[in-house]
Design a protein around this motif. Sequence first.
Motif, PDB file in Angstrom:
ATOM      1  N   ARG A  19     -10.077  18.918  83.145  1.00  0.00           N
ATOM      2  CA  ARG A  19     -11.750  19.038  82.814  1.00  0.00           C
ATOM      3  C   ARG A  19     -12.338  20.624  83.685  1.00  0.00           C
ATOM      4  O   ARG A  19     -13.693  20.574  83.245  1.00  0.00           O
ATOM      5  CB  ARG A  19     -11.205  18.165  84.784  1.00  0.00           C
ATOM      6  CG  ARG A  19     -11.155  17.129  85.556  1.00  0.00           C
ATOM      7  CD  ARG A  19     -12.084  17.057  86.024  1.00  0.00           C
ATOM      8  NE  ARG A  19     -12.828  16.103  86.685  1.00  0.00           N
ATOM      9  CZ  ARG A  19     -12.914  16.634  87.961  1.00  0.00           C
ATOM     10  NH1 ARG A  19     -12.466  15.958  88.958  1.00  0.00           N
ATOM     11  NH2 ARG A  19     -14.754  16.411  88.456  1.00  0.00           N
ATOM     12  N   VAL A  20     -11.738  21.403  83.562  1.00  0.00           N
ATOM     13  CA  VAL A  20     -12.285  22.819  83.205  1.00  0.00           C
ATOM     14  C   VAL A  20     -13.085  23.620  82.565  1.00  0.00           C
ATOM     15  O   VAL A  20     -13.803  23.577  81.982  1.00  0.00           O
ATOM     16  CB  VAL A  20     -12.205  23.879  83.856  1.00  0.00           C
ATOM     17  CG1 VAL A  20     -12.391  25.272  84.155  1.00  0.00           C
ATOM     18  CG2 VAL A  20     -11.431  23.711  85.811  1.00  0.00           C
ATOM     19  N   SER A  22     -13.351  21.074  79.397  1.00  0.00           N
ATOM     20  CA  SER A  22     -14.009  19.789  78.783  1.00  0.00           C
ATOM     21  C   SER A  22     -15.734  21.253  79.567  1.00  0.00           C
ATOM     22  O   SER A  22     -16.331  21.040  78.258  1.00  0.00           O
ATOM     23  CB  SER A  22     -13.845  18.990  79.110  1.00  0.00           C
ATOM     24  OG  SER A  22     -11.965  18.711  79.187  1.00  0.00           O
ATOM     25  N   GLU A  23     -15.440  20.705  80.592  1.00  0.00           N
ATOM     26  CA  GLU A  23     -16.730  21.446  81.282  1.00  0.00           C
ATOM     27  C   GLU A  23     -17.707  22.146  80.286  1.00  0.00           C
ATOM     28  O   GLU A  23     -18.774  22.773  80.464  1.00  0.00           O
ATOM     29  CB  GLU A  23     -16.879  21.172  83.002  1.00  0.00           C
ATOM     30  CG  GLU A  23     -18.367  21.026  83.412  1.00  0.00           C
ATOM     31  CD  GLU A  23     -18.136  20.980  85.119  1.00  0.00           C
ATOM     32  OE1 GLU A  23     -19.329  21.712  85.846  1.00  0.00           O
ATOM     33  OE2 GLU A  23     -16.898  20.309  85.319  1.00  0.00           O
ATOM     34  N   TYR A  24     -16.564  23.370  80.303  1.00  0.00           N
ATOM     35  CA  TYR A  24     -17.258  24.646  79.730  1.00  0.00           C
ATOM     36  C   TYR A  24     -17.564  24.981  78.457  1.00  0.00           C
ATOM     37  O   TYR A  24     -18.234  24.899  78.158  1.00  0.00           O
ATOM     38  CB  TYR A  24     -16.251  26.037  80.394  1.00  0.00           C
ATOM     39  CG  TYR A  24     -16.116  26.833  79.899  1.00  0.00           C
ATOM     40  CD1 TYR A  24     -17.262  27.389  80.287  1.00  0.00           C
ATOM     41  CD2 TYR A  24     -16.005  27.622  78.167  1.00  0.00           C
ATOM     42  CE1 TYR A  24     -17.677  29.237  79.793  1.00  0.00           C
ATOM     43  CE2 TYR A  24     -16.141  28.590  78.446  1.00  0.00           C
ATOM     44  CZ  TYR A  24     -17.164  29.844  78.737  1.00  0.00           C
ATOM     45  OH  TYR A  24     -17.493  31.112  78.711  1.00  0.00           O
ATOM     46  N   ILE A  26     -18.775  21.711  77.926  1.00  0.00           N
ATOM     47  CA  ILE A  26     -20.364  20.534  77.421  1.00  0.00           C
ATOM     48  C   ILE A  26     -21.433  21.970  77.962  1.00  0.00           C
ATOM     49  O   ILE A  26     -22.389  22.030  77.591  1.00  0.00           O
ATOM     50  CB  ILE A  26     -19.836  20.197  78.864  1.00  0.00           C
ATOM     51  CG1 ILE A  26     -19.421  19.184  77.887  1.00  0.00           C
ATOM     52  CG2 ILE A  26     -21.595  19.306  78.875  1.00  0.00           C
ATOM     53  CD1 ILE A  26     -18.496  17.485  78.848  1.00  0.00           C
ATOM     54  N   LYS A  27     -21.232  23.165  78.969  1.00  0.00           N
ATOM     55  CA  LYS A  27     -21.740  23.921  78.811  1.00  0.00           C
ATOM     56  C   LYS A  27     -22.296  24.596  77.837  1.00  0.00           C
ATOM     57  O   LYS A  27     -23.094  25.087  78.180  1.00  0.00           O
ATOM     58  CB  LYS A  27     -21.385  24.778  80.086  1.00  0.00           C
ATOM     59  CG  LYS A  27     -21.196  23.605  81.966  1.00  0.00           C
ATOM     60  CD  LYS A  27     -21.191  24.946  82.531  1.00  0.00           C
ATOM     61  CE  LYS A  27     -20.973  24.317  83.720  1.00  0.00           C
ATOM     62  NZ  LYS A  27     -22.007  23.919  84.603  1.00  0.00           N
ATOM     63  N   THR A  63     -23.757  28.743  83.449  1.00  0.00           N
ATOM     64  CA  THR A  63     -22.299  29.258  82.628  1.00  0.00           C
ATOM     65  C   THR A  63     -21.433  30.810  83.675  1.00  0.00           C
ATOM     66  O   THR A  63     -20.563  30.595  83.822  1.00  0.00           O
ATOM     67  CB  THR A  63     -22.733  29.538  81.539  1.00  0.00           C
ATOM     68  OG1 THR A  63     -23.278  27.589  81.720  1.00  0.00           O
ATOM     69  CG2 THR A  63     -20.905  28.969  80.527  1.00  0.00           C
ATOM     70  N   PHE A  66     -20.057  29.810  86.546  1.00  0.00           N
ATOM     71  CA  PHE A  66     -18.449  28.752  86.400  1.00  0.00           C
ATOM     72  C   PHE A  66     -17.841  29.172  85.970  1.00  0.00           C
ATOM     73  O   PHE A  66     -16.683  29.050  86.023  1.00  0.00           O
ATOM     74  CB  PHE A  66     -19.283  27.426  85.309  1.00  0.00           C
ATOM     75  CG  PHE A  66     -18.226  26.257  84.889  1.00  0.00           C
ATOM     76  CD1 PHE A  66     -18.179  25.221  86.297  1.00  0.00           C
ATOM     77  CD2 PHE A  66     -17.240  26.422  84.008  1.00  0.00           C
ATOM     78  CE1 PHE A  66     -17.120  24.610  86.395  1.00  0.00           C
ATOM     79  CE2 PHE A  66     -16.405  25.760  83.764  1.00  0.00           C
ATOM     80  CZ  PHE A  66     -16.345  24.250  84.877  1.00  0.00           C
ATOM     81  N   ASN A  70     -13.784  29.717  88.190  1.00  0.00           N
ATOM     82  CA  ASN A  70     -12.971  29.281  87.131  1.00  0.00           C
ATOM     83  C   ASN A  70     -11.955  29.982  85.884  1.00  0.00           C
ATOM     84  O   ASN A  70     -11.603  29.530  84.734  1.00  0.00           O
ATOM     85  CB  ASN A  70     -12.893  28.109  86.389  1.00  0.00           C
ATOM     86  CG  ASN A  70     -13.446  26.798  87.750  1.00  0.00           C
ATOM     87  OD1 ASN A  70     -12.950  26.731  88.298  1.00  0.00           O
ATOM     88  ND2 ASN A  70     -14.838  27.062  87.662  1.00  0.00           N
TER      89      ASN A  70
END
Length: 111
Positions: A19-20, A22-24, A26-27, A63, A66, A70
Motif C-alpha cells: 500500500r505504501v 503504491s501510494e508513493y 501515485i503521488k 510527498t 510521506f 515511510n
Amino acid sequence: MNIHGQIALKIEMISFDHRVLSEYRIKIAKIETLSKFIMSHRNPKGIESREASDFLDVLINETDKFYENNSEILSNNGKRPHAHSRLSENKKWIENIEIFYEKNPRRKPRK
C-alpha cells in the motif's frame, strides 16, 4: 465460511508495504503530470500556471512528508526521494537502497 469466502478474503489482503509503495507511486505520478502541465502550458506566466505551481509545491511537501514517515519501507524497496524533492538524502536511506539493488540487480533503474 465456505472455501470461496476464504479465497476471497486472502485475495483482498494487501500488505502495508504494498500500500505504501503504491501510494508513493501515485503521488510521484501526480507531481510529474502537474509539472509537465506547467512546463507545456501556453501561457506560463498566467494565473492558471501560477496556481498550478502553488499546488505543485503543496504536493511536493506532502510527498516529502510521506517519504519521511515511510522512509524505512520505501528505501528498503529501492525508492529514492522523487526528483522534485526538497529532502536531503539520508545515509541510512542510501545504504538501504544499495542493499536492495545488490539483492535485486535486475530492478536497478537504467541510467
